[in-house]
Design an enzyme around this catalytic site. Structure first.
Site, PDB file in Angstrom:
ATOM      1  CG  ASP A   1      -1.841   1.178   1.340  1.00 31.63           C
ATOM      2  OD1 ASP A   1      -1.787   2.134   0.548  1.00 31.63           O
ATOM      3  OD2 ASP A   1      -2.814   1.233   2.488  1.00 31.63           O
TER       4      ASP A   1
ATOM      5  CG  ASP B   1     -14.035   4.139  -0.111  1.00 28.62           C
ATOM      6  OD1 ASP B   1     -13.559   3.047   0.551  1.00 28.62           O
ATOM      7  OD2 ASP B   1     -13.220   4.533  -1.038  1.00 28.62           O
TER       8      ASP B   1
ATOM      9  CG  ASP C   1      -8.843  -0.212  -1.168  1.00 28.79           C
ATOM     10  OD1 ASP C   1      -7.873  -0.560  -1.686  1.00 28.79           O
ATOM     11  OD2 ASP C   1      -9.389   0.800  -0.911  1.00 28.79           O
TER      12      ASP C   1
ATOM     13  NE  ARG D   1      -4.819  -0.840  -2.364  1.00 33.74           N
ATOM     14  CZ  ARG D   1      -4.440   0.202  -1.342  1.00 33.74           C
ATOM     15  NH1 ARG D   1      -4.891   1.611  -1.594  1.00 33.74           N
ATOM     16  NH2 ARG D   1      -4.303  -0.247  -0.175  1.00 33.74           N
TER      17      ARG D   1
ATOM     18  CG  ASP E   1      -5.099   4.990  -2.997  1.00 34.38           C
ATOM     19  OD1 ASP E   1      -5.863   4.849  -3.606  1.00 34.38           O
ATOM     20  OD2 ASP E   1      -4.577   4.994  -1.978  1.00 34.38           O
TER      21      ASP E   1
ATOM     22  CG  HIS F   1     -12.454   6.397  -6.394  1.00 37.28           C
ATOM     23  ND1 HIS F   1     -13.544   6.380  -5.468  1.00 37.28           N
ATOM     24  CD2 HIS F   1     -11.333   5.954  -5.430  1.00 37.28           C
ATOM     25  CE1 HIS F   1     -13.198   5.914  -4.221  1.00 37.28           C
ATOM     26  NE2 HIS F   1     -11.859   5.867  -4.149  1.00 37.28           N
TER      27      HIS F   1
END
Length: 951
Positions: free
Chosen positions: A290, A436, A549, A609, A625, A683
């Protein structure tokens, strides 16, 4: 109360982490992530310099069976024996496996990624001398020469060297060993799934070592035997210490591609399509992480990992699939063939010793060496070969290919309704609205916030009435809360990942303190799947789908923002062994849950993701992101192209950028680009200003509407491309060199691409652009601007002046593309609408194309043969429609309302001919300036056979 207070503190800590991250949103904090020098095994392996390999193959140990060759290797430095297994595989592939001959306990082998045990071909020995053996690989004209000392393998096609293995002597295999001054090793764990079997057979290497000792010769010891290097048995990064109970276990191997200067793949990296050399910098890293606000144009690891690399030159395309789920680094270096060849091998090098060469070195922290050599020779052969190993892209439901509207977060049911109605009021189609993490009750997944979303079924029913869908997020970190049913069930069933000490592993994530389900456990996955049943996921309906996610997995307070490597999974395997598989299993279990809830009838839609090889079987991915910056718009193209080359076609980027606020020009250009990428979703971060398409003025709204409508008109084309990908493994979105493999101009192009083989797209990705340079490939071919119908001859670099309304798209001469030009508010509303066929004539006045039609959402196309696969062909001034697959059958009222022929002269008359129906005359118009012939209302069913003649 104390427990509640502790949870509250952890939630605050998670929010503090978020706030700190947002404060430095301009760039990733690189200090949170390792470099190769900070990853001890990568540093150790890189310290092994190219040269003569310490390994020797023991030719006397060679065993040849029906489907494999086995031979022992010995490290001359430490005398540890290895077992090499070589398999010839059907479809022009070769598999190389190297493991310890007798490990102290089993080493991890990756399960579940391969769709089957790859079928083998017969090997045979075709030559031998005192230092080598030559094998025929069964299919084609390939053979392999194994040299004993120093150990290497060279693969040839005829008399041409195709690739070499260990030609630089960089084979590294850190054997399991007992730590000095430690307890004797425990009995090996039960092998079970993922275990690599050890051989009980006496080792030729061991016998040789014993004989030398008896004769008074002392076996030389490697550095790892005399003095353990730092980080071998314990490694600290920042405040985290990795206990490494198994010691150093890394593996590595080098491959050389003579005559190759272009390599691709090994996503995910925010970098160019063509891989760069890594000399003087870090290798490309494959380790699912991440990475908050990732940087561009560097080899840092991102959310997913697919260890597949393609090598290409005008003569052939090759591939390597390195089946290892541990942290992996890949070095790419330039060389010349003469530096890695010697003796008779030079005779097989076309072009001599100065031939350019690319060397690729794989380094993984644990597991075994399990490498598949994909021998092509064409790009499409590579796609077919890789698909035969890991499966093809799942055929998504039709709605998933339409436009998705998302935000962190739509606040409540009223907000959802307002946004939904806004699309209708502003006449912009959309299919899916997303929720979300804030939609859940305290970030407890599988729940709804009782104040914001008190009536989820009514909300979903309202969307269903408009034939629309919703996606809700379900992340794999579970809030530690004794009042939370999901947590209690996982804990009671002992399904959480464990710490090295045997307690449930906990870390910080969005809910505060969270547990992490062990998705490597099939029983855990089955239970997780059951939670998507309508009786378990309260408030859910058949039009609710899922977003996974944070499944790298993300652990805010973990090393590198992920799980500790010495955490323990089912079977005793360490997290270091399985790390890159975790997200693969999360998406697998979620997709299977959606299938099960419908009784096996409905196709799932799951966005993930994190991913690994084989993730294409379970849904879509996105590039994570990103930011509202022009360079992030640009990088979305090579990022998705890289994924497409390794099997994952269903890729997209957050339209508008997740972080920051896009200026109107950037937002419009991103919608125009996203409309021509496989996954099309807007998004945005919770701290950005609202950016629904109608909030930027009438002019920009109209531009965005036009881009979205172009997407909807092309949905039949997109759906057909995905069907072909499902059947063949060919990418939907592909680099130009895939279709033009001999055109060296295409090898580095990554600002334009092809959709199938019919449409070429060059999005405008530069601020203030007044024109773009579009390369149109194909000697003797023609291309047509889809908007103006201008005919252009190839090859050429065409300058196109652009305005804000421009989306440069070209249809290839010789192709036929089906569209639906009655765009409505959702794809389902257009399901029975008529088609328009765009026939782009090639230089010889011919064209062909296909169309796939089914119900758009079930597995009936597979289980019941309920589908139409139509073929359209234009030749001799006649357009013919026929079945491309007679096994399929499907009834639909959809018909053809128009045929547009690009590059056509004006006929005297146009006639329609159908079986058992009298020939009829059709109306048409012809534009002489653009040579466009439009035939109106043939009014034939899309499933019928017919012909239209120009006379």
């Amino acid at each position: 109360m104390a427990a509640a207070a502790a949870v509250g503190r952890l939630e605050m800590a998670a929010l503090a982490w978020l706030a700190l991250s947002l404060a430095v949103v301009t760039a990733v904090d690189r200090s949170n992530f390792k470099t190769c020098d900070q990853s001890s095994f990568c540093k150790r392996q890189r310290n092994v310099e190219a040269g003569s390999s310490p390994y020797r193959a023991l030719l006397e140990s060679l065993q040849l069976s029906q489907d494999s060759m086995k031979i022992q290797l010995i490290n001359e430095a430490n005398k540890v024996p290895l077992l090499l297994e070589l398999y010839g595989l059907k479809g022009n592939m070769t598999r190389i496996r190297i493991n310890e001959l007798n490990p102290l306990k089993p080493r991890y082998e990756v399960p579940d990624v391969l769709v089957q045990d790859p079928p083998t071909t017969r090997l045979s020995v075709t030559g031998r001398d005192d230092n080598s053996v030559e094998l025929s690989l069964g299919e084609g004209n390939h053979k392999l020469i194994l040299t004993a000392k120093p150990f290497r393998m060279d693969l040839l096609e005829g008399r041409e060297l195709v690739l070499s293995v260990n030609s630089r002597g960089l084979l590294v295999f850190e054997h399991l060993r007992q730590r000095k001054d430690s307890e004797p090793p425990k009995e090996p764990a039960s092998e079970g799934e993922g275990a690599a079997e050890a051989s009980d057979a006496p080792s030729s290497a061991e016998q040789e070592s014993t004989e030398k000792t008896e004769q008074g010769e002392e076996a030389p010891k490697g550095a790892s035997e005399t003095e353990e290097e730092p980080g071998s048995w314990e490694e600290t990064f920042k405040t985290h210490t990795d206990s490494k109970p198994n010691g150093p276990t890394s593996v590595g191997l080098d491959f050389s591609f003579p005559g190759v200067e272009n390599v691709y793949g090994i996503p995910e990296h925010a970098d160019y399509l063509r891989l760069r050399t890594t000399e003087g910098g870090d290798p490309y890293r494959l380790y699912n992480l991440d990475v908050f606000q990732y940087e561009l144009y560097n080899p840092m690891a991102l959310y997913g990992s697919v260890p597949v690399l393609l090598a290409h030159n005008p003569q052939r395309t090759l591939g390597i699939f390195w089946l290892n789920a541990a942290e992996t680094w890949v070095d790419v270096t330039s060389n010349t063939a003469g530096k890695t060849l010697f003796g008779k091998m030079l005779d097989y090098m076309q072009g001599g010793g100065e031939t350019p060469q690319t060397d690729v070195r794989w380094m993984s922290e644990s597991g075994i060496i399990d490498a598949f050599l994909l021998l092509g020779p064409t790009p499409n052969d590579i796609f077919r070969q890789y698909a035969s190993l890991t499966g093809t892209q799942a055929l998504p439901p039709l709605f998933a290919l339409a436009y998705h509207q998302s935000r962190w977060n739509y606040n409540d049911e009223e907000d959802v309704s307002t946004v939904d109605n806004g699309f209708d009021e502003h006449d912009i189609p959309y299919d899916v609205i997303w929720l979300d993490i804030e939609h859940a009750d305290g970030k407890r997944y599988f729940t709804w916030d009782p104040n914001k979303f008190p009536r989820p079924r009514e909300m979903l029913q309202g969307l269903a009435a408009k034939r629309r869908k919703m996606v809700s997020i379900v992340d794999p970190h579970i809030k530690v809360d004794s009042a939370y049913r999901i947590h209690n069930e996982i804990r009671s069933r002992d399904f959480y990942v464990k710490t090295k000490d045997g307690s449930d592993y906990e870390g910080w994530c969005w809910p505060g303190s969270a547990g992490y389900p062990d998705f490597t456990n099939p029983e855990m996955r089955a239970w997780w799947s059951s939670m998507f049943g309508y009786d378990h996921y309260e408030g859910s309906m058949e039009n609710l789908y899922t977003w996974n996610d944070m499944n790298e997995p993300s652990v805010f307070n973990g090393p590198e923002v992920t799980m500790h490597k010495d955490a323990v999974h089912q079977g005793g395997w360490e997290h270091r062994d399985i790390h890159n598989l975790y997200a693969f299993y999360v998406q697998m279990a979620t997709a299977e849950g959606q299938v099960k809830r419908s009784g096996g009838l409905e196709r799932p839609f799951v966005l993930t993701r994190g991913f690994f090889a084989g993730s294409q079987r379970y849904g879509a991915v996105w590039t994570g992101d990103n930011a509202a910056e022009w360079d992030h718009l640009k990088i979305s193209i090579p990022m998705c192209l890289s994924l497409a080359l390794v099997g994952i076609s269903f890729c997209g980027a957050d339209v508008g950028g997740f972080f920051k606020n896009p200026e109107p020009e950037l937002l419009v250009r991103w919608y125009q680009a996203g409309a021509y990428q496989p996954f099309f979703r807007a998004h945005a971060h919770m701290d950005t200003t609202r950016r629904e398409p109608w909030l930027f003025g009438e002019e920009n709204k109209a531009l965005i509407r036009d881009a979205v409508r172009q997407r909807y008109a092309l949905l039949p084309f997109w759906y057909t491309l995905f069907y072909h990908s499902y059947r063949t493994g060919q990418p939907v979105m592909r680099p130009l060199w895939v279709e033009y493999p001999q055109d060296a101009t295409t090898y580095a192009i990554d600002d334009q691409y092809l959709l199938g083989d019919a449409l070429l797209v060059h999005p405008v990705t530069a601020q203030g652009a007044r024109g773009v340079q579009v390369y149109l490939p194909g000697k003797g071919e023609v291309w047509y601007d889809v908007h103006t119908h201008q005919k252009l001859h190839a090859p050429q670099t065409h300058y196109l002046a652009v305005t804000m309304s421009s989306i440069p798209v070209y249809q290839r001469g010789g192709s036929i593309v089906a569209r639906k030009e009655r765009v409505r508010r959702s794809s389902d509303c257009m399901y029975n609408d008529p088609y328009t066929l765009y026939v782009a004539l090639g230089p010889q006045g011919t064209a062909e194309g296909e169309l796939f039609v089914d119900d758009g959402h079930t597995f009936s196309f597979e289980t019941k043969g309920q589908y139409l696969h139509r073929r359209f062909s234009f030749s001799g001034n006649t357009l013919t429609a026929s079945s491309a697959d007679p096994k399929g059958s499907f009834e639909t009222p959809a018909w053809i309302e128009r045929v547009v022929i690009l590059g056509a002269g004006k006929p005297a008359a146009v006639f329609l001919k159908q079986k058992d129906v009298a020939e009829s005359r059709l109306d048409f118009t012809h534009e002489a300036e653009t040579s466009v012939l439009t035939i109106r209302k043939p009014a034939v069913n899309i499933g019928a056979d017919w012909s239209i003649s120009l006379r």
